[in-house]
Design an enzyme around this catalytic site. Structure first.
Site: not given
Lengths: 293, 293
Positions: A41, A45, A48, A160-161, A164, A195
């Site tokens: 999205m 940082h 990604h 991190k997700d 998801q 992050m």
């Protein structure tokens, strides 16, 4: 079909239309190259960029998408103020060796008359799914679209997700989408803070307190692997992060690492997951829990 | 990957596993051949064979699927007694020039842990969607899976299920599924009755009365194209089919031919659609309505 990519200062081709994306992927395929997709999205940082670097290990070409997806935000959430910086994102992607940026408009993704929704149960139930009921349906919809627009060999998402990631694995398998889903361990700041684009919402004092979430999770995971009681471990996390200045704690839970079903003992790989508010930032984090040896 | 197709008396390869289907399609693609998919629920009649023949016009190879999809039936509906005759279906497909039959099991399509659903609004609203609320979600799910399992160039569906065809076009576009959706005009018996697997539920007397549905729709479509009033045309259809012995009339409606939005006048191409019960058979039919010249 002609590829009409607009060059940027970073010379990273920016693709706006699905036809441009498909033409770029087809051109790579015609050369016998494999393709990785890194959906984001934006507000990129180093986490990604780690996904992009992992994509380069897994495939010959990497296309990153930047799309702040309205269908995964509730009306009261931060869709409008979600950080956006396409020029900065493009420069970062180029520096990480990304080969193209796909940045479609909301109107191109959801044209007038759009009438389809996807819902996922199983791993989408509870945790963030309980607090943001619209989110995983929105994620499933946009990721399905991105997968079917690009048809990459592999797509890379951050742990991190974590919920998801498990949801994406679930519907990708259920719908027979021919894309391999790869997870990358969470990239962290030096002090352990995961992050996140939403870290930008933290004031200086909040930023200094925020790493306690990861510390508390890590300590509890170690205790659980030494045979500690689950209830006690979860209570300890809650106590530590409340003391560190977190406000509302959305959840702190122990789940099976694959199915995400709630567990009360660590007989097989598990995951500790938490979401809590620090000021205006809703932070999430999670750590693996190895079964006791 | 080895193709383990079992030969039948008709020598039509029957593929059971998605891996077999993908290997067959990949083998065709490696030869430079294009592929058409004809999804069916079996109990094949000349209408289905028309879809296969149309598939042969549109692509080099045609694979038909036979799968009675449980997710599009409600518990009280006819999933269990829906007619099944795989040997007969295979022989008919071979005679129509079909190149392979894909007949997966329910367990292979919906394994334990399956947790994904698709819902469609727009063209799925009203008509059959009002009487069979689970149906179009189930159709969207199974067709999405079949499309992504086979990834054909084109898929062919009959206009007999006109609303279904419009729903399939809608979610295929919305989800960016890279498959072209083609409709084929309804194949009819000599007396006009739309061919349907459910016609097998009709007794001899009911079978003799059933064609009145198509006659009434056709007469009303002609009247509408001559400028007749929509309410009057719909009332005339209801009267004619009730008199012919139809029992419950689920709906008789005039809709826009593309969006399926209700219309009260025929300013652009429209469609007359009806569903009504003859004995134990729920029959549906529809006809085009040209705008008045």
């Amino acid at each position: 079909m002609t590829l009409t990519a607009a060059p940027t200062s970073s010379d990273l081709p920016i693709l706006r239309a699905v036809e441009e994306l498909r033409a770029q992927v087809a051109a790579w395929r015609a050369e016998g190259l494999t393709v990785a997709l890194v959906p984001t999205m934006g507000a990129l940082h180093d986490g990604h960029l780690g996904l992009v670097r992992r994509g380069r290990e897994l495939a010959d070409r990497v296309v990153a998408s930047v799309f702040v997806n309205p269908t995964q935000f509730a009306p009261h959430e931060d869709f409008d103020r979600y950080p956006r910086d396409e020029a900065g994102d493009a420069a970062k992607l180029a520096s990480a060796g990304c080969h193209a940026l796909y940045a479609p408009t909301v109107r191109a993704m959801y044209p007038q008359g759009f009438a389809t929704a996807i819902s996922v149960g199983g791993p989408a139930e509870g945790l963030c799914g309980a607090f943001r009921p619209q989110m995983f349906g929105g994620v499933a919809l946009v990721v399905t679209k991105l997968f079917l627009q690009a048809l990459p060999d592999v797509a890379v998402f951050g742990e991190k997700d974590y919920q998801q990631l498990m949801v994406i694995r679930r519907f990708t398998r259920d719908l027979d989408i021919p894309v391999r889903v790869e997870g990358l361990p969470t990239v962290r700041e030096a002090d352990g803070l995961a992050m996140s684009s939403r870290n930008a919402y933290l004031g200086a004092d909040e930023r200094a307190r925020a790493p306690e979430l990861h510390r508390a999770l890590t300590a509890a995971a170690e205790a659980l692997s030494r045979g500690a009681d689950a209830d006690g471990a979860l209570t300890a996390i809650r106590g530590r992060i409340a003391e560190a200045g977190f406000g509302t704690i959305d959840y702190v839970e122990l789940r099976d690492a694959e199915s995400l079903e709630p567990v009360t003992a660590v007989a097989r790989p598990a995951r500790l997951l938490a979401a809590a508010w620090m000021g205006k930032a809703r932070l999430i984090d999670n750590v693996p829990v190895a079964p006791a040896a």
